[in-house]
Design a protein around this motif. Structure first.
Motif, PDB file in Angstrom:
ATOM      1  N   TYR A   1       5.471  22.263   5.865  1.00 19.08           N
ATOM      2  CA  TYR A   1       6.822  21.705   5.774  1.00 19.08           C
ATOM      3  C   TYR A   1       6.898  20.693   4.632  1.00 19.08           C
ATOM      4  O   TYR A   1       6.057  19.798   4.517  1.00 19.08           O
ATOM      5  CB  TYR A   1       7.151  21.024   7.109  1.00 19.08           C
ATOM      6  N   TYR A   2       7.909  20.846   3.786  1.00 20.85           N
ATOM      7  CA  TYR A   2       8.117  19.944   2.651  1.00 20.85           C
ATOM      8  C   TYR A   2       8.608  18.605   3.192  1.00 20.85           C
ATOM      9  O   TYR A   2       9.750  18.465   3.615  1.00 20.85           O
ATOM     10  CB  TYR A   2       9.128  20.587   1.703  1.00 20.85           C
ATOM     11  N   LEU A   3       7.726  17.584   3.138  1.00 26.09           N
ATOM     12  CA  LEU A   3       7.999  16.332   3.822  1.00 26.09           C
ATOM     13  C   LEU A   3       8.321  15.170   2.895  1.00 26.09           C
ATOM     14  O   LEU A   3       9.288  14.441   3.109  1.00 26.09           O
ATOM     15  CB  LEU A   3       6.796  15.974   4.698  1.00 26.09           C
ATOM     16  N   TRP A   4       7.485  14.964   1.868  1.00 21.42           N
ATOM     17  CA  TRP A   4       7.655  13.799   0.990  1.00 21.42           C
ATOM     18  C   TRP A   4       7.629  14.200  -0.485  1.00 21.42           C
ATOM     19  O   TRP A   4       6.990  15.182  -0.872  1.00 21.42           O
ATOM     20  CB  TRP A   4       6.516  12.788   1.195  1.00 21.42           C
ATOM     21  N   ASP A   5       8.275  13.385  -1.293  1.00 22.42           N
ATOM     22  CA  ASP A   5       8.128  13.435  -2.750  1.00 22.42           C
ATOM     23  C   ASP A   5       7.216  12.278  -3.157  1.00 22.42           C
ATOM     24  O   ASP A   5       7.205  11.226  -2.507  1.00 22.42           O
ATOM     25  CB  ASP A   5       9.480  13.302  -3.451  1.00 22.42           C
ATOM     26  N   ILE A   6       6.472  12.482  -4.240  1.00 18.27           N
ATOM     27  CA  ILE A   6       5.539  11.464  -4.732  1.00 18.27           C
ATOM     28  C   ILE A   6       6.163  10.765  -5.936  1.00 18.27           C
ATOM     29  O   ILE A   6       6.633  11.410  -6.882  1.00 18.27           O
ATOM     30  CB  ILE A   6       4.204  12.112  -5.156  1.00 18.27           C
ATOM     31  N   THR A   7       6.161   9.435  -5.908  1.00 16.91           N
ATOM     32  CA  THR A   7       6.713   8.674  -7.027  1.00 16.91           C
ATOM     33  C   THR A   7       5.691   8.496  -8.144  1.00 16.91           C
ATOM     34  O   THR A   7       6.009   8.639  -9.326  1.00 16.91           O
ATOM     35  CB  THR A   7       7.190   7.288  -6.553  1.00 16.91           C
ATOM     36  N   SER A   8       4.449   8.190  -7.777  1.00 19.58           N
ATOM     37  CA  SER A   8       3.450   7.852  -8.792  1.00 19.58           C
ATOM     38  C   SER A   8       2.061   8.372  -8.417  1.00 19.58           C
ATOM     39  O   SER A   8       1.679   8.339  -7.241  1.00 19.58           O
ATOM     40  CB  SER A   8       3.407   6.337  -8.981  1.00 19.58           C
ATOM     41  N   VAL A   9       1.327   8.849  -9.432  1.00 26.02           N
ATOM     42  CA  VAL A   9      -0.066   9.263  -9.265  1.00 26.02           C
ATOM     43  C   VAL A   9      -0.896   8.515 -10.298  1.00 26.02           C
ATOM     44  O   VAL A   9      -0.672   8.646 -11.504  1.00 26.02           O
ATOM     45  CB  VAL A   9      -0.244  10.784  -9.463  1.00 26.02           C
ATOM     46  N   THR A  10      -1.846   7.698  -9.834  1.00 25.17           N
ATOM     47  CA  THR A  10      -2.682   6.928 -10.745  1.00 25.17           C
ATOM     48  C   THR A  10      -4.155   7.108 -10.388  1.00 25.17           C
ATOM     49  O   THR A  10      -4.494   7.650  -9.340  1.00 25.17           O
ATOM     50  CB  THR A  10      -2.335   5.422 -10.689  1.00 25.17           C
ATOM     51  N   GLY A  11      -5.013   6.631 -11.270  1.00 24.19           N
ATOM     52  CA  GLY A  11      -6.445   6.772 -11.045  1.00 24.19           C
ATOM     53  C   GLY A  11      -6.980   8.034 -11.696  1.00 24.19           C
ATOM     54  O   GLY A  11      -6.373   8.589 -12.624  1.00 24.19           O
ATOM     55  N   THR A  12      -8.096   8.512 -11.214  1.00 25.86           N
ATOM     56  CA  THR A  12      -8.751   9.698 -11.776  1.00 25.86           C
ATOM     57  C   THR A  12      -8.140  10.954 -11.195  1.00 25.86           C
ATOM     58  O   THR A  12      -8.124  11.149  -9.981  1.00 25.86           O
ATOM     59  CB  THR A  12     -10.256   9.673 -11.481  1.00 25.86           C
ATOM     60  N   THR A  13      -7.631  11.813 -12.055  1.00 21.22           N
ATOM     61  CA  THR A  13      -6.978  13.042 -11.590  1.00 21.22           C
ATOM     62  C   THR A  13      -7.701  14.300 -12.071  1.00 21.22           C
ATOM     63  O   THR A  13      -7.193  15.401 -11.887  1.00 21.22           O
ATOM     64  CB  THR A  13      -5.517  13.088 -12.071  1.00 21.22           C
ATOM     65  N   SER A  14      -8.868  14.143 -12.683  1.00 21.09           N
ATOM     66  CA  SER A  14      -9.640  15.293 -13.157  1.00 21.09           C
ATOM     67  C   SER A  14     -11.095  15.154 -12.730  1.00 21.09           C
ATOM     68  O   SER A  14     -11.638  14.041 -12.679  1.00 21.09           O
ATOM     69  CB  SER A  14      -9.577  15.419 -14.686  1.00 21.09           C
ATOM     70  N   ILE A  15     -11.712  16.278 -12.419  1.00 26.46           N
ATOM     71  CA  ILE A  15     -13.140  16.304 -12.107  1.00 26.46           C
ATOM     72  C   ILE A  15     -13.883  16.607 -13.394  1.00 26.46           C
ATOM     73  O   ILE A  15     -13.764  17.705 -13.943  1.00 26.46           O
ATOM     74  CB  ILE A  15     -13.446  17.363 -11.032  1.00 26.46           C
ATOM     75  N   THR A  16     -14.607  15.627 -13.891  1.00 26.65           N
ATOM     76  CA  THR A  16     -15.274  15.767 -15.184  1.00 26.65           C
ATOM     77  C   THR A  16     -16.790  15.862 -15.070  1.00 26.65           C
ATOM     78  O   THR A  16     -17.480  15.986 -16.073  1.00 26.65           O
ATOM     79  CB  THR A  16     -14.913  14.566 -16.078  1.00 26.65           C
ATOM     80  N   GLY A  17     -17.302  15.797 -13.863  1.00 28.24           N
ATOM     81  CA  GLY A  17     -18.747  15.842 -13.649  1.00 28.24           C
ATOM     82  C   GLY A  17     -19.064  15.329 -12.259  1.00 28.24           C
ATOM     83  O   GLY A  17     -18.173  15.150 -11.437  1.00 28.24           O
ATOM     84  N   ALA A  18     -20.340  15.106 -11.996  1.00 31.63           N
ATOM     85  CA  ALA A  18     -20.740  14.584 -10.691  1.00 31.63           C
ATOM     86  C   ALA A  18     -20.268  13.144 -10.536  1.00 31.63           C
ATOM     87  O   ALA A  18     -20.219  12.381 -11.501  1.00 31.63           O
ATOM     88  CB  ALA A  18     -22.252  14.672 -10.538  1.00 31.63           C
ATOM     89  N   GLY A  19     -19.911  12.770  -9.326  1.00 32.24           N
ATOM     90  CA  GLY A  19     -19.487  11.403  -9.080  1.00 32.24           C
ATOM     91  C   GLY A  19     -18.447  11.331  -7.984  1.00 32.24           C
ATOM     92  O   GLY A  19     -18.144  12.317  -7.311  1.00 32.24           O
ATOM     93  N   SER A  20     -17.874  10.145  -7.815  1.00 32.79           N
ATOM     94  CA  SER A  20     -16.827   9.908  -6.832  1.00 32.79           C
ATOM     95  C   SER A  20     -15.541   9.549  -7.568  1.00 32.79           C
ATOM     96  O   SER A  20     -15.533   8.630  -8.388  1.00 32.79           O
ATOM     97  CB  SER A  20     -17.246   8.776  -5.884  1.00 32.79           C
ATOM     98  N   PHE A  21     -14.475  10.266  -7.302  1.00 27.60           N
ATOM     99  CA  PHE A  21     -13.226  10.091  -8.041  1.00 27.60           C
ATOM    100  C   PHE A  21     -12.121   9.638  -7.087  1.00 27.60           C
ATOM    101  O   PHE A  21     -11.874  10.280  -6.067  1.00 27.60           O
ATOM    102  CB  PHE A  21     -12.826  11.397  -8.723  1.00 27.60           C
ATOM    103  N   THR A  22     -11.446   8.546  -7.437  1.00 28.41           N
ATOM    104  CA  THR A  22     -10.397   7.982  -6.585  1.00 28.41           C
ATOM    105  C   THR A  22      -9.034   8.140  -7.249  1.00 28.41           C
ATOM    106  O   THR A  22      -8.847   7.775  -8.409  1.00 28.41           O
ATOM    107  CB  THR A  22     -10.658   6.494  -6.300  1.00 28.41           C
ATOM    108  N   THR A  23      -8.084   8.678  -6.487  1.00 34.38           N
ATOM    109  CA  THR A  23      -6.718   8.866  -6.961  1.00 34.38           C
ATOM    110  C   THR A  23      -5.765   8.190  -5.988  1.00 34.38           C
ATOM    111  O   THR A  23      -5.913   8.325  -4.770  1.00 34.38           O
ATOM    112  CB  THR A  23      -6.367  10.364  -7.045  1.00 34.38           C
TER     113      THR A  23
END
Length: 251
Positions: free
Chosen positions: A155-177
């Motif tokens: 079910y289409y519930l929410w729209d997102i206003t902003s996306v910040t932080g890491t949005t790509s997987i570039t290698g091993a590690g922990s990525f926070t968005t």
């Protein structure tokens, strides 16, 4: 004219080639993306202060559902914070750029309202299995609602206003968005209100919530295991053995 035609054909070919190369893949937790492995991930939805005020007005309780855990501070009707954390089930990634396109989680939270004069006739709403679409900035969810809502899938519930932080997987590690400014759709607001049985003061309190909260997504990726040299040696011996058997059969 012939030159122009050739140029157009060449340009069209380049566009087609570019479209063909822009592919995506959905990787389940434990699955591989090239030389990487998606080991785990979590999505934590922290309710906004506006939403918490509305829940407190309605005397709405919050409890975990499915694989998720819920965290609240304070008592029902007097929450100071509330939210839920759900594990990833899969991540969809652009294979060319490594950009995360969407994330699926498992579990969610159940909100329950008791009958209260001028606020609610009583009801419940479970929001779970979020599908966070980072490309189109939309959030979908499975829903179980009271007062005739029943079960709703994706079910289409929410729209997102902003996306910040890491949005790509570039290698091993922990990525926070960080996915913030969740604004509810018109249909979502109607569903929330009806499922919880909100009336008058309860419905009014929910209707003025402009921001439902923030999702913090943590994606954990490791390098895929490389076989030991002894493994390659055994594979080599096996191939040699197969070759000898084939030669004898040929004779």
């Amino acid at each position: 004219m012939k030159f122009a035609l050739k140029s157009l054909v060449a340009a069209a070919a380049l566009v087609a080639a570019g479209a063909a190369s822009a592919t995506s893949v959905t990787v389940p937790v434990g699955g591989s993306l090239g030389a990487l492995t998606l080991t785990s991930g979590t999505g934590t939805l922290a309710f906004s202060s506006e939403l918490i005020d509305a829940l407190n007005t309605g005397g709405v309780s919050v409890a975990p559902y499915g694989a998720a855990t819920a965290a609240t501070t304070g008592t029902v009707g007097a929450y100071t914070s509330a939210g839920a954390t759900a594990p990833f089930t899969s991540v969809t990634v652009d294979t060319t750029t490594g950009a995360v396109q969407s994330v699926l989680t498992s579990g969610g939270a159940t909100q329950t309202a008791v009958a209260k004069s001028s606020i609610s006739t009583g009801g419940s709403l479970t929001v779970y299995n979020l599908d966070v679409d980072l490309v189109n900035k939309k959030v979908y969810a499975d829903i179980i609602g009271g007062n005739g809502i029943g079960s709703l899938s994706h079910y289409y519930l929410w729209d997102i206003t902003s996306v910040t932080g890491t949005t790509s997987i570039t290698g091993a590690g922990s990525f926070t968005t960080t996915i913030s400014g969740l604004t509810i759709t018109d249909g979502g607001l109607t569903t929330f209100t009806k499922a919880l049985g909100l009336i008058k003061l309860g419905a009014a309190a929910l209707s003025v919530v402009s921001d439902f909260g923030t999702i913090t997504s943590v994606t954990n990726v490791s390098a895929a295991a490389v076989p030991e040299p002894s493994t390659y040696a055994l594979m080599g011996l096996g191939l040699v053995g197969m070759g000898l058997v084939a030669r004898r059969r040929a004779k």
